[in-house]
Design a protein around this motif. Sequence first.
Motif, mmCIF file in Angstrom:
data_model
loop_
_atom_site.group_PDB
_atom_site.id
_atom_site.type_symbol
_atom_site.label_atom_id
_atom_site.label_comp_id
_atom_site.label_asym_id
_atom_site.label_seq_id
_atom_site.Cartn_x
_atom_site.Cartn_y
_atom_site.Cartn_z
ATOM 1 N N LEU A 266 4.392 4.553 7.124
ATOM 2 C CA LEU A 266 5.074 3.847 7.999
ATOM 3 C C LEU A 266 4.913 4.191 9.404
ATOM 4 O O LEU A 266 4.636 5.191 9.709
ATOM 5 C CB LEU A 266 6.677 3.816 7.513
ATOM 6 C CG LEU A 266 7.131 3.562 6.109
ATOM 7 C CD1 LEU A 266 8.258 3.784 5.518
ATOM 8 C CD2 LEU A 266 6.606 2.339 5.690
ATOM 9 N N GLU A 267 5.613 3.388 10.410
ATOM 10 C CA GLU A 267 5.379 3.668 11.484
ATOM 11 C C GLU A 267 6.694 3.590 12.307
ATOM 12 O O GLU A 267 7.711 2.859 11.883
ATOM 13 C CB GLU A 267 4.603 2.850 12.424
ATOM 14 C CG GLU A 267 3.198 2.650 12.173
ATOM 15 C CD GLU A 267 2.119 1.612 12.482
ATOM 16 O OE1 GLU A 267 2.718 1.082 13.756
ATOM 17 O OE2 GLU A 267 1.154 1.252 12.193
ATOM 18 N N TYR A 337 15.823 -3.782 13.682
ATOM 19 C CA TYR A 337 15.702 -3.973 12.056
ATOM 20 C C TYR A 337 14.516 -4.750 11.722
ATOM 21 O O TYR A 337 14.469 -6.058 12.502
ATOM 22 C CB TYR A 337 16.919 -4.304 11.294
ATOM 23 C CG TYR A 337 16.608 -4.485 9.892
ATOM 24 C CD1 TYR A 337 16.409 -3.498 8.896
ATOM 25 C CD2 TYR A 337 16.536 -5.840 9.569
ATOM 26 C CE1 TYR A 337 16.066 -3.704 7.612
ATOM 27 C CE2 TYR A 337 16.390 -6.198 8.169
ATOM 28 C CZ TYR A 337 16.071 -5.209 7.160
ATOM 29 O OH TYR A 337 15.920 -5.340 6.029
ATOM 30 N N ARG A 338 13.554 -4.467 11.026
ATOM 31 C CA ARG A 338 12.470 -5.446 10.297
ATOM 32 C C ARG A 338 12.578 -5.132 8.927
ATOM 33 O O ARG A 338 12.187 -3.829 8.382
ATOM 34 C CB ARG A 338 11.195 -5.244 10.862
ATOM 35 C CG ARG A 338 10.043 -6.085 10.542
ATOM 36 C CD ARG A 338 8.557 -5.735 11.291
ATOM 37 N NE ARG A 338 7.946 -4.580 10.712
ATOM 38 C CZ ARG A 338 7.089 -4.617 9.714
ATOM 39 N NH1 ARG A 338 6.801 -5.706 9.139
ATOM 40 N NH2 ARG A 338 6.682 -3.353 9.255
ATOM 41 N N ASP A 339 12.565 -6.146 8.087
ATOM 42 C CA ASP A 339 12.359 -5.964 6.808
ATOM 43 C C ASP A 339 11.016 -5.643 6.096
ATOM 44 O O ASP A 339 10.235 -6.525 6.370
ATOM 45 C CB ASP A 339 12.977 -7.374 5.906
ATOM 46 C CG ASP A 339 12.930 -7.200 4.393
ATOM 47 O OD1 ASP A 339 12.736 -5.807 3.659
ATOM 48 O OD2 ASP A 339 13.428 -8.152 3.706
ATOM 49 N N ARG A 340 10.830 -4.353 5.576
ATOM 50 C CA ARG A 340 9.599 -4.030 5.257
ATOM 51 C C ARG A 340 9.132 -4.295 3.882
ATOM 52 O O ARG A 340 8.178 -3.573 3.422
ATOM 53 C CB ARG A 340 9.434 -2.560 5.679
ATOM 54 C CG ARG A 340 10.366 -1.449 5.055
ATOM 55 C CD ARG A 340 9.918 -0.234 5.536
ATOM 56 N NE ARG A 340 10.497 0.854 4.754
ATOM 57 C CZ ARG A 340 11.614 1.531 5.223
ATOM 58 N NH1 ARG A 340 11.990 1.366 6.525
ATOM 59 N NH2 ARG A 340 12.292 2.540 4.227
ATOM 60 N N GLY A 341 10.325 -4.780 3.034
ATOM 61 C CA GLY A 341 10.112 -4.961 1.797
ATOM 62 C C GLY A 341 10.263 -3.539 0.988
ATOM 63 O O GLY A 341 10.758 -2.875 1.538
ATOM 64 N N PRO A 342 10.109 -3.702 -0.468
ATOM 65 C CA PRO A 342 10.327 -2.442 -1.314
ATOM 66 C C PRO A 342 9.559 -1.143 -0.823
ATOM 67 O O PRO A 342 8.555 -1.271 -0.467
ATOM 68 C CB PRO A 342 9.748 -2.925 -2.564
ATOM 69 C CG PRO A 342 8.961 -4.050 -2.458
ATOM 70 C CD PRO A 342 9.355 -4.798 -1.182
#
Length: 346
Positions: A266-267, A337-342
């Motif tokens: 992740l970043e 916020y950004r939805d990054r999935g599971p």
Amino acid sequence: MSGVVMEQDKVGIVEVARLAEVSVATVSRVMNRKSGVSQKTREAVERAMAELGYERTSSVEGIVGVITPGLSTPVFAALAEWIGLALAPHGLRAMICPSLPGGVQERDYLKSLLDIGAAGIVFCSASNTLESFDPELTALLAGRRVPYVCVNGLFEGVEGAAFSTDDVSAGEMAVRHLQALGHTRIGLAAGPEGNKPSDRRVAGFLATSAKLGLADAEGLVVRQSYSVEGGQFAADHLLRLGVTAIVAASDQMALGAIRAIRRHGLEVPRDVSLIGYDDSPMLEFTDPPLTTVRQPIDRLGGAVARALVGLLADRQVPVGELMFQPELVVRGSTGPYRDRGPEPRG
């Protein structure tokens, strides 16, 4: 006769103060020919010095011991420097004593400082931050009548003066900043339990999360050491719980969190926003520059010095813990916020 000479060689400022029935601070003022001492008191000190055969040793006069957790943490090094700079115009010299809070070395430092006749002591985030501290420390200070000032917490049950960063407020402003960016699952990489600054940041984090309706806040607090490794451990655990933002209890912990975030693929801040604490030098030049809560170390250092100088002059100094407001410094490590999935397994 040689035995008598050896005993006289051990005579110090503490013994002079005891015989003259005054404080060590008063003896120091007499020896340094400072104002604010009555003629009667000055003569009593001079008589005690003559009776004990005390010889002035200018190398230790005006020493203030600053007991701090360690100089490898930039904020403590900077705070100790500010305290020393603020004391210098008053003829006082700071002697920095790095030691783990609550350890044997801290007690040994204090005993040595008192034995050489230190004018005063500053507990700079030392045992005064612990819920359980060695009572011998305060007993030594009371017995020698040496003034002291605390930073970031008072000794429990002991009246004194302390100057602290408002860590409850620090926890609150970090959570509010991240919630305003859309984050609802925010984790806290906290310091050890029983450490007052850490406990206060946890309290501010939990109270603000509850006010904002953020669920499962208590389950998103991980306690670890104030270190890069501690931050990495806490962040790794929090990421597996699906947080999208992390508040770290120190800048060093925040650096460890960055390492953990990147090892998860992740970043920062695209996938995970991150806030540190202290605003250590150079952090605005990290990649990305770190958003952090800045402690007002310049004002803390000045307040500590003024209080100690007042105590040394036998002036009344307000007791209790005075809180200084921190400041949120927003840089590049926090974002929307950004939805990054599971979260991927492993």
